[in-house]
Design a protein around this motif. Structure first.
Motif, PDB file in Angstrom:
ATOM      1  N   GLY A 336      -5.266 -10.053   4.195  1.00 16.03           N
ATOM      2  CA  GLY A 336      -6.013  -8.800   4.113  1.00 16.03           C
ATOM      3  C   GLY A 336      -6.501  -8.450   2.730  1.00 16.03           C
ATOM      4  N   THR A 337      -5.639  -8.657   1.737  1.00 16.63           N
ATOM      5  CA  THR A 337      -6.025  -8.431   0.347  1.00 16.63           C
ATOM      6  C   THR A 337      -5.168  -9.319  -0.541  1.00 16.63           C
ATOM      7  OG1 THR A 337      -6.451  -6.726  -1.323  1.00 16.63           O
ATOM      8  CG2 THR A 337      -4.427  -6.521  -0.083  1.00 16.63           C
ATOM      9  N   THR A 338      -5.664  -9.619  -1.723  1.00 17.82           N
ATOM     10  CA  THR A 338      -4.992 -10.554  -2.632  1.00 17.82           C
ATOM     11  C   THR A 338      -3.926  -9.843  -3.450  1.00 17.82           C
ATOM     12  OG1 THR A 338      -7.098 -11.730  -2.843  1.00 17.82           O
ATOM     13  CG2 THR A 338      -5.368 -12.295  -4.423  1.00 17.82           C
ATOM     14  N   PRO A 339      -2.681 -10.280  -3.389  1.00 20.12           N
ATOM     15  CA  PRO A 339      -1.647  -9.631  -4.211  1.00 20.12           C
ATOM     16  C   PRO A 339      -1.868  -9.863  -5.702  1.00 20.12           C
ATOM     17  CG  PRO A 339      -0.671 -10.875  -2.393  1.00 20.12           C
ATOM     18  CD  PRO A 339      -2.110 -11.270  -2.466  1.00 20.12           C
ATOM     19  N   HIS A 340      -1.325  -8.956  -6.488  1.00 20.18           N
ATOM     20  CA  HIS A 340      -1.367  -9.092  -7.940  1.00 20.18           C
ATOM     21  C   HIS A 340      -0.522 -10.289  -8.390  1.00 20.18           C
ATOM     22  CE1 HIS A 340      -2.465  -4.605  -8.928  1.00 20.18           C
ATOM     23  NE2 HIS A 340      -3.375  -5.218  -8.185  1.00 20.18           N
ATOM     24  N   PRO A 341      -0.770 -10.820  -9.585  1.00 19.68           N
ATOM     25  CA  PRO A 341      -0.031 -11.999 -10.067  1.00 19.68           C
ATOM     26  C   PRO A 341       1.493 -11.904  -9.988  1.00 19.68           C
ATOM     27  CG  PRO A 341      -1.937 -11.630 -11.451  1.00 19.68           C
ATOM     28  CD  PRO A 341      -1.895 -10.475 -10.488  1.00 19.68           C
ATOM     29  N   PRO A 342       2.157 -10.776 -10.339  1.00 21.61           N
ATOM     30  CA  PRO A 342       3.622 -10.760 -10.225  1.00 21.61           C
ATOM     31  C   PRO A 342       4.107 -10.936  -8.789  1.00 21.61           C
ATOM     32  CG  PRO A 342       2.853  -8.909 -11.564  1.00 21.61           C
ATOM     33  CD  PRO A 342       1.648  -9.510 -10.908  1.00 21.61           C
ATOM     34  N   VAL A 343       3.365 -10.396  -7.835  1.00 18.76           N
ATOM     35  CA  VAL A 343       3.752 -10.507  -6.423  1.00 18.76           C
ATOM     36  C   VAL A 343       3.561 -11.942  -5.948  1.00 18.76           C
ATOM     37  CG1 VAL A 343       3.283  -9.696  -4.087  1.00 18.76           C
ATOM     38  CG2 VAL A 343       3.201  -8.082  -6.011  1.00 18.76           C
ATOM     39  N   ARG A 344       2.448 -12.558  -6.336  1.00 15.88           N
ATOM     40  CA  ARG A 344       2.211 -13.955  -5.938  1.00 15.88           C
ATOM     41  C   ARG A 344       3.296 -14.869  -6.516  1.00 15.88           C
ATOM     42  NH1 ARG A 344      -3.459 -12.945  -7.345  1.00 15.88           N
ATOM     43  NH2 ARG A 344      -3.478 -14.624  -8.890  1.00 15.88           N
ATOM     44  N   ARG A 345       3.661 -14.611  -7.770  1.00 13.21           N
ATOM     45  CA  ARG A 345       4.723 -15.419  -8.390  1.00 13.21           C
ATOM     46  C   ARG A 345       6.052 -15.224  -7.660  1.00 13.21           C
ATOM     47  NH1 ARG A 345       8.544 -13.994 -12.100  1.00 13.21           N
ATOM     48  NH2 ARG A 345       7.429 -12.093 -12.747  1.00 13.21           N
ATOM     49  N   ALA A 346       6.378 -13.992  -7.309  1.00 12.71           N
ATOM     50  CA  ALA A 346       7.649 -13.722  -6.631  1.00 12.71           C
ATOM     51  C   ALA A 346       7.738 -14.485  -5.310  1.00 12.71           C
ATOM     52  CB  ALA A 346       7.805 -12.225  -6.397  1.00 12.71           C
ATOM     53  N   GLN A 504     -11.053  -3.626  -5.453  1.00 18.22           N
ATOM     54  CA  GLN A 504     -10.448  -2.365  -5.896  1.00 18.22           C
ATOM     55  C   GLN A 504      -8.957  -2.546  -6.181  1.00 18.22           C
ATOM     56  OE1 GLN A 504     -11.266   0.416  -2.759  1.00 18.22           O
ATOM     57  NE2 GLN A 504     -13.458   0.518  -3.185  1.00 18.22           N
ATOM     58  N   ILE A 505      -8.271  -3.252  -5.289  1.00 18.19           N
ATOM     59  CA  ILE A 505      -6.828  -3.466  -5.455  1.00 18.19           C
ATOM     60  C   ILE A 505      -6.559  -4.281  -6.717  1.00 18.19           C
ATOM     61  CG2 ILE A 505      -4.793  -4.615  -4.496  1.00 18.19           C
ATOM     62  CD1 ILE A 505      -5.499  -1.995  -3.109  1.00 18.19           C
ATOM     63  N   GLN A 506      -7.334  -5.334  -6.928  1.00 17.88           N
ATOM     64  CA  GLN A 506      -7.093  -6.200  -8.083  1.00 17.88           C
ATOM     65  C   GLN A 506      -7.389  -5.478  -9.402  1.00 17.88           C
ATOM     66  OE1 GLN A 506      -5.153  -9.640  -8.899  1.00 17.88           O
ATOM     67  NE2 GLN A 506      -5.735  -8.879  -6.869  1.00 17.88           N
ATOM     68  N   SER A 507      -8.306  -4.516  -9.353  1.00 20.68           N
ATOM     69  CA  SER A 507      -8.658  -3.773 -10.569  1.00 20.68           C
ATOM     70  C   SER A 507      -7.515  -2.890 -11.063  1.00 20.68           C
ATOM     71  CB  SER A 507      -9.908  -2.919 -10.330  1.00 20.68           C
ATOM     72  OG  SER A 507      -9.618  -1.827  -9.466  1.00 20.68           O
ATOM     73  N   LEU A 508      -6.523  -2.644 -10.222  1.00 20.64           N
ATOM     74  CA  LEU A 508      -5.376  -1.822 -10.612  1.00 20.64           C
ATOM     75  C   LEU A 508      -4.403  -2.572 -11.513  1.00 20.64           C
ATOM     76  CD1 LEU A 508      -4.489  -0.211  -7.135  1.00 20.64           C
ATOM     77  CD2 LEU A 508      -5.736   0.876  -9.018  1.00 20.64           C
ATOM     78  N   TYR A 509      -4.553  -3.897 -11.605  1.00 23.74           N
ATOM     79  CA  TYR A 509      -3.543  -4.667 -12.331  1.00 23.74           C
ATOM     80  C   TYR A 509      -3.730  -4.589 -13.836  1.00 23.74           C
ATOM     81  CZ  TYR A 509      -0.409  -8.379 -13.800  1.00 23.74           C
ATOM     82  OH  TYR A 509       0.613  -9.078 -14.413  1.00 23.74           O
ATOM     83  N   ASP A 510      -2.684  -4.166 -14.495  1.00 20.63           N
ATOM     84  CA  ASP A 510      -2.632  -4.112 -15.958  1.00 20.63           C
ATOM     85  C   ASP A 510      -1.286  -4.704 -16.370  1.00 20.63           C
ATOM     86  OD1 ASP A 510      -2.123  -3.364 -18.630  1.00 20.63           O
ATOM     87  OD2 ASP A 510      -3.388  -1.580 -18.465  1.00 20.63           O
TER      88      ASP A 510
END
Length: 546
Positions: A336-346, A504-510
């Motif tokens: 549905g949407t691409t997880p942020h890098p920390p979630v993908r790594r986990a 939009q979701i990916q733009s939240l990652y900092d």
């Protein structure tokens, strides 16, 4: 204690109610448990948890009792063998909860003095009989605001429902108390309850004690926050779209959403129309400090045969025993949407650790979570949120920003025919999930808890990784696993969005802002296979968090 009258000159009527409620809260915290100005950490402090050890309110023994040495399971054993009295344990947790609340604003109806009196009665019985009252003897518990405790409000964050004490106690609370538990407080929630945040006009906004500038999640956000501060040994939240699991993940604690019919919900303080628990049914479940705590609480409640007072609870479904095994694990990397890098790594690291430990691990592709969320979003708003609209209008209180931001507020009312069509879509998706699960030959799914870790307050607007399992009615458990690390989780420079929401979701990652945020994984089992899932989760957690 009598609450000091706040100065409400020039305030709107709803603001006066808010001020009066906050004054009442403060009056329920003993003076000697209140933080002094110099105890508060400097502005910008990320981790608020160390304050409890430096403020001097808790003794060394009380810090030990409430610390990481104990989960609820081992604490219950220590009380039962006479190592600690109920009063010692309850007082320690009340003190810690008081500190956590002053820093994070996570409590609602504070019951410390009543709790200590209850603990005295438990100690009296223990002294007379040499036996604990029940399996939860002396265990301090918190409950989400949406439960009734006689004599205390159940406002659910609505100004219109404040200063109207409940006339009875929710049966689930009576059940755990009959097994020796001591309820020390209720905890904060969002306005409307349909938001992954915990902000309302009655109590204000709750903070995340681990990363104080990020959200505590919701709607059981007060539970997640006080659990992360270790101001409660066990908590109970509710979940219709992720309301237990999102706060558990955001605050780095354990949480369990059961299948519908496992734990009793009857007599809770609904935040909407009482008969609306149909299209995607809400359930209640525990938040705790270990995987075994979730099974412990569930076993105590089921052993009390709650189907005898709640017709929605299914008898005997968890009474057949669960096998010790290495379940076949299907891994969802994204949907549905691409997880942020920390979630993908986990997810990647968890899958690798389980594979190395001898588990059969394979990729699993579910029905599109985005499509499931589109259906649930409409089912949640069949009536265009007529109940919360009416409550807000009754008190003249405004909509808080996070309620507007999640996107439910302006969805129009559906006709009966549209509602039936939505339920038909949900049933088709349930069938598709079942077929894919069977074809894959898996026992448990390993999946993200969300597309990201905790984000800025109000920004967790996509629940698709959690609400999918509500729509399917599959049990799901959150276990904390790692933390966001800028060095390990840089921004994805080659990210190509699948659609606008994905962008939009990916733009939240900092990476810097989210540094240190807990990263959890979600473990899911087949519908009504809760007993086996809880056992499997303990085996998986032993590998992931060894």
């Amino acid at each position: 204690m009598i609450a000091k009258e706040p100065d409400t000159t020039g305030l709107e009527q709803w603001e006066k109610v808010h001020a009066a409620k906050k004054a009442e809260q403060e009056s329920r915290i003993p003076q000697e448990w209140r933080l002094k100005p110099e105890d508060f950490p400097p502005a910008g402090t990320v981790d608020l948890r160390p304050v409890v050890a430096t403020c001097g309110i808790l003794s060394d023994k009380e810090l030990l009792i409430t610390g990481e040495q104990y989960d609820a399971t081992s604490l219950a054993a220590a009380i039962a063998e006479g190592k600690y009295t109920a009063v010692e344990v309850v007082t320690a947790f009340c003190k810690r909860a008081a500190v956590g609340h002053q820093l994070c604003n996570n409590l609602t109806e504070i019951m410390f003095m009543d709790a200590i009196e209850d603990a005295k009665q438990l100690d009296k019985v223990f002294a007379e009989t040499g036996k604990p009252v029940g399996a939860l003897h002396g265990i301090p518990m918190t409950f989400k605001e949406c439960f009734h405790v006689k004599g205390y409000d159940a406002s659910d964050g609505y100004i219109s429902r404040t200063f109207d004490p409940s006339t009875y106690t929710t049966p689930l609370i009576e059940l755990v108390k009959s097994n020796g538990a001591v309820v020390i407080s209720k905890t904060n929630t969002p306005q409307t309850m349909l938001v992954a945040e915990s902000h309302n006009n009655v109590f204000g906004q709750t903070k995340n004690p681990v990363v104080s500038h990020l959200t505590c999640g919701g709607s059981s956000g007060g539970e997640g926050s006080i659990m992360a501060y270790r101001g409660s040994a066990l908590g109970i939240g509710t979940d219709v779209g992720g309301s237990i699991r999102i706060p558990a993940a955001a605050n780095g604690v354990y949480g369990y959403k059961p299948s519908f019919g496992i734990l009793p919900m009857i007599g809770y303080a609904a935040s909407g129309w009482v008969g609306a628990n149909t299209g995607v049914p809400a359930v209640c479940g525990p938040l705790g400090h270990s995987a075994r705590d979730l099974a412990f609480l569930t076993r105590v409640v089921r052993n009390a045969k709650p189907w005898k007072f709640d017709p929605a609870v299914i008898p005997k479904v968890m009474e057949f025993g669960a096998e010790s095994r290495k379940p076949i694990i299907g891994v969802i990397h994204q949907s549905g949407t691409t997880p942020h890098p920390p979630v993908r790594r986990a997810i990647r690291e968890a899958a690798n650790k389980l594979s190395e430990a001898g588990f059969v691990v394979k990729d699993f592709v579910p029905p599109d979570f985005n499509e499931i969320r589109k259906v649930t979003k409409e089912l949640f708003t069949l009536d265009a949120l007529s109940y919360p609209r009416g409550q807000l209008e009754k008190a003249g209180e405004p909509v808080v920003p996070s309620v507007q931001k999640i996107g439910f507020w302006d969805i129009p009312r559906k006709t009966h025919e549209e509602a039936w069509a939505l339920n038909a879509k949900k049933l088709a998706l349930q069938k598709e999930m079942l077929d894919r699960w069977q074809e894959a030959g898996i026992n448990v799914v390993l999946a993200p808890a969300g597309p990201h870790t905790a984000v800025l307050p109000g920004d967790w607007t996509t629940d698709m990784y959690t609400v999918a399992w509500n729509a399917m009615d599959y049990p799901a458990v959150i276990i904390p696993f790692t933390k966001a690390d800028p060095a390990l989780d840089p921004k994805d420079k080659i990210f190509v969005p699948m659609h606008e929401l994905d962008e939009q979701i990916q733009s939240l990652y900092d990476p810097q802002r989210m540094a240190g945020a807990p990263v959890a994984v979600q473990l899911v089992g087949p519908r009504l296979d809760d007993e086996q899932l809880l056992k499997d989760v303990q085996a998986i957690d032993a590998i992931l968090n060894a």
